[in-house]
Structure formats: C-alpha cells, structure tokens
Design an enzyme around this catalytic site. Structure first.
Site, mmCIF file in Angstrom:
data_model
loop_
_atom_site.group_PDB
_atom_site.id
_atom_site.type_symbol
_atom_site.label_atom_id
_atom_site.label_comp_id
_atom_site.label_asym_id
_atom_site.label_seq_id
_atom_site.Cartn_x
_atom_site.Cartn_y
_atom_site.Cartn_z
ATOM 1 N N GLU A 173 2.125 -7.360 -56.961
ATOM 2 C CA GLU A 173 2.044 -5.900 -56.860
ATOM 3 C C GLU A 173 0.689 -5.398 -57.359
ATOM 4 O O GLU A 173 0.076 -4.521 -56.749
ATOM 5 C CB GLU A 173 3.165 -5.258 -57.693
ATOM 6 C CG GLU A 173 4.543 -5.401 -57.115
ATOM 7 C CD GLU A 173 5.603 -4.815 -58.032
ATOM 8 O OE1 GLU A 173 6.422 -4.029 -57.553
ATOM 9 O OE2 GLU A 173 5.598 -5.154 -59.228
ATOM 10 N N GLU A 174 0.222 -5.943 -58.463
ATOM 11 C CA GLU A 174 -1.060 -5.517 -59.017
ATOM 12 C C GLU A 174 -2.187 -5.732 -58.011
ATOM 13 O O GLU A 174 -3.042 -4.864 -57.812
ATOM 14 C CB GLU A 174 -1.350 -6.289 -60.314
ATOM 15 C CG GLU A 174 -2.542 -5.773 -61.079
ATOM 16 C CD GLU A 174 -2.720 -6.480 -62.419
ATOM 17 O OE1 GLU A 174 -3.699 -6.149 -63.120
ATOM 18 O OE2 GLU A 174 -1.897 -7.355 -62.764
#
Length: 499
Positions: A173-174
């Site tokens: 996600e990052e």
C-alpha cells in the site's frame, strides 16, 4: 398637385413600435452580456480539508490538504496546505510507554485546528497510517503495537475533526499510494502520456513501484487501479529492513559479527569504511541489534569502538553484503529472490532518497560523477566535516557517507539502474507545493476523490467562454448598426424619389 408634392414619407424608425423594439434588442444584448459575466465569474473559493498523519519509523508528520469544495474530483485540485513535524521519534519508539505516543501528537493537532476554519472541523477527515517502524514492532511485540495504536486513536478522537482510523499500512500500500501521489500531482493520470515510477526510501523500508512493459510473474507484486478511465497494472514491492536506518544496522551487524575483540576483556574495535576518518565513538552492541531485522545475525556482547576509516570503495563492498543476489526463481530479480521486471520509464525518487542526495549535491549528477563525489565526501576528515556543517546534528552528519553509498548501491545493484538510465531518476522533494510521498495518495483513495471514470469537463474554459460571448455580442451589435445604416440610406433614397 402642389399639396401632393409636399407629401413626405415618415421615417419608419420614428414609429414608437420601432423605437421600443430597438431598445429591447439593445437592452437584451446588454443583459445577456451582464448575466454571462456575472454568472460565470470566479467566485470566492470555498475549501474542504483533510488530515493525514504519516507515522514513520523515525518521526511522525501531520499533513493538511485542501481542495475547492465544488471541484474535488478534478485532477490536480488537491494541494498540501501545511505540514507539521511531531517532536520526538516515531510512535513505535513508545512501545514501553504507549500513552506517550498519543500525547506526542498534541502540538501538531492544535496547529491543525488553527489552520482549518472551525466550520469545516466536523467534515474534515483524519487518517493515521503507520509504516515500517510499526510493522517491525508488530513483528516483535504485537500487543505493544496494539497499545500504541490505541493510544493514538484515543488522542485523535479528542479533536473536533472526523476521525477515520489509525492503522498499520502494508508495504505494498505504501508503494502504491506513493505512486498515486506523484502521478496525481504531475497530472499524468488523465493523460495518454506515460506515468512516473515511484522510489520511496524511509528509515525502515524502501519501495519501488512502476508500470512495467513485461508480465508480472509474482502475484504478490501486482496491484491494479482504474483511475480517470484508465487501467493501471502496477508492479510494486516493499523491502522491510532496507530503509537507510535499518540497512545501517544490518551492515554494522555483519561487520561486528566478523570482528573479534583483540582480548576478551577489551571492547571490539569496528573499523568502518562507511564513516569518515577521525570518527571514533564508543557504542553499545545493543544499539545495533535492537531490531527484528537482526534476528539472523549473532549478537556479540558489550560495547564496541566505532572507528571511521572513510574508504568509499570498501564501504560499497560491505553494503553489497546486505543484498542477497545468489538466487532467483523468476526470469529477473532485484535482490533477496524478489521478482522485478526490467526498469522502464522515468522515476521520481523521494523521501530519504531526496534528502540524502540533496545534502551531498548529487541530485543532478551522473552515476559515475556521484561515485566520485561520494568518494571525496567519505574521505573527508570527521573534524573538518563537523566544522563545515556546525548546525547539523552529528549523528545525522556521520551517516551521510553510508546513506549516500547505500542509495547508489540499492539503485544500481538492487533495482538494476545503470549509467544509461540513471538520468531517468528525478530526485524530488515536492511537486508544486505538495510533498511527494504516500500520504496524499492514501487520502485520495480512502475518500474516493479520484473517480474510476474520467470526470466531465466544460466545453471550454471560463476565459474562452466569456471571450466568445463578447465576440458574438460585438458581432450582433455591428450587424444591427450596419442594418440600421442600410435601412436609413434606403429610406432617404425612397423619400427623394417620392419628392
């Protein structure tokens, strides 16, 4: 006959009906122009706001975003209004005192209250995303990580904003949200041109995300988005323990493991080529091994003398040992057996990538030139380095030789950049007035502010519309004047003929 000769035809424009009609036409045109200008003139902007807390491994930052309330789905509209850096270390450092994690946010949250209009408080979402530091804490002590998150949740709920949650985001996600941020700010998501790849480097992890030209062979490294009517098939991977701070510990740990003490009673002397000559500090072994990233490295006991040697070539050789390139089950890999397709396109490198390279003046250098500059920096005596940079904390200053060398080694040996495509890496801090990073992409995703389909756009911009209306108005007025002149000329000619 004389009476008939004196009869004249009255000018029809003198008739009351013609005068009224003419007045109405002119009044209508003036009204049309006035209404168009007033209706379409830019109104005072009303803004909405969003708050995202980036709870990183080394510190926490609070980002305030704003966007015009009536145009929140148009690309490039959301901009960063303000950033506040929380004092102290990251929230994961409060594992022994969870309450301190929530309290540490107080000053920056009060700052947010002052910068956002009170009438917008209740509709301003607040998100906290914790990254690699909390991922490591969860690996080591899940209960402690839960208590830290509960503390920040309790704290954030005391402010008058719309609390939306605090959680540990995954490395994937990052990386993906960082990719969305740089492409959103560069306004590339609704254009047919190519996108930017994203390179992110923090204290505990590093991420690489881009649109590859070849098939992604590992499902774990694949993520799909549909944004503004376009489908994006991304490659992304996050390397936990390979942020610059954890990588330093990995490198030092391997050196300590292979550096025996001269005598059992004497402290270990670690001669480190990644620190400047003349650097000499006594440190605890525990300060290096206090991380889950070091579980596979055997920890010696006691203290050690950390002595700088300042040899860039030897430094790079020692850093290469933290990358395992001995095996690959796919057609291509980066390191540690992780699949990575061939590098393609232009990349934005941000966070620690930018800050380290900017300090070393390497943001626009070629790869060969960067290596030469780093070799000079690493060989600079520690005393001289301190004199040249008296305002920089010595802990940070001492690590630039390692960090710069690590970045070059990660990009070249890890991610497979070469001298030929090194120019395709853009080291960036901001795009416009907004920081490059994952936080904006995170908020945009959670608020659904980037539609799956392309938003409708006006037929033409406001300025073009007003200009067109004025041209048409002038055109109509000119036609009326010409018609009037022609009619008047015809009337006079008719009068003469009758007379």
């Amino acid at each position: 006959m004389d009476e008939q000769g004196e009869v004249k035809v009255r000018n029809p424009w003198h008739k009351p009906l013609c005068i009224v009609l003419t007045a109405f036409i002119i009044g209508g045109i003036i009204t049309m122009v006035a209404v168009s200008v007033v209706q379409n003139k830019p109104l005072p902007q009303k803004y909405k706001y969003g708050i995202v807390l980036d709870a990183g491994s080394s510190h926490t930052s609070v980002f305030i975003y704003e966007w015009p309330a009536e145009k929140e789905n148009n690309t490039g509209m959301v901009q960063q209004k303000h950033t506040c850096n929380v004092k102290g270390k990251g929230i994961s450092s409060y594992y022994a005192n969870p309450d301190g994690a929530g309290k540490s946010l107080h000053e920056c949250m009060l700052d947010a209250k002052q910068r956002i209009p009170a009438q917008r408080y209740s509709e301003t979402p607040v998100y906290l995303g914790a990254t690699a530091g909390m991922r490591l804490l969860k690996m080591e002590d899940e209960t402690a990580s839960e208590k830290v998150l509960a503390s920040v949740e309790h704290s954030l709920k005391t402010y008058p904003f719309s609390y939306q949650g605090a959680r540990i985001i995954s490395g994937q996600e990052e990386g993906a949200f960082g990719w969305i941020t740089v492409n959103y700010l560069s306004e590339k998501l609704n254009k047919p041109t190519g996108t930017l790849g994203a390179l992110d480097l923090g204290g505990a992890s590093t991420q690489i995300t881009f649109v590859p030209q070849q098939q992604i062979e590992s499902e774990d490294n694949s993520i799909d988005f549909r944004l503004y009517g376009n489908d994006y098939h991304l490659y992304t991977h996050s390397f936990l323990c390979y942020g610059k701070d954890q990588a330093l510990k990995l490198s030092m740990g391997k050196k300590l493991e292979s550096t025996p003490a001269a005598d059992k009673t004497d402290p270990i002397e670690l001669r480190d080529p990644c620190f400047n000559p003349g650097y000499n500090y006594t440190k605890t072994v525990q300060s290096v091994f206090d991380t889950p990233c070091m579980n596979e490295v055997k920890m010696p006991n006691g203290n050690f003398s950390h002595v700088g040697v300042g040899d860039w070539s030897q430094c790079q050789q020692s850093i290469r040992k933290v990358f395992d390139i001995s095996h690959c089950e796919y057609s291509k890999c980066s390191f540690n057996g992780v699949f990575q397709p061939s590098i393609d396109g232009t990349f934005g490198a941000f966070s620690a990538f930018f800050f380290v390279m900017d300090f070393l003046n390497l943001t626009s250098d070629s790869l060969a030139s960067a290596k030469q500059t780093l070799a000079t920096h690493c060989s600079t005596p520690w005393k001289k380095l301190v004199e040249n940079h008296p305002k920089i904390k010595q802990k940070y200053l001492s690590e630039y030789c390692f960090s710069g060398t690590y970045i070059l080694t990660l990009l070249e040996d890890g991610y497979n950049f070469t001298s030929d495509n090194w120019k395709d890496i853009q080291f960036i801090k901001k795009i416009g007035d907004s920081d490059a990073g994952w936080t904006l992409g995170y908020m945009l995703n959670l608020t659904n502010m980037i539609p799956a389909e392309a938003p409708d756009t006006p037929l033409m911009p406001y300025g073009g519309y007003v200009t067109l209306m004025l041209l048409f108005t002038v055109f109509i007025v000119v036609l009326l004047i010409l018609a009037y002149m022609h009619f008047r000329q015809s009337t006079r000619k008719g009068q003469k003929d009758i007379i």
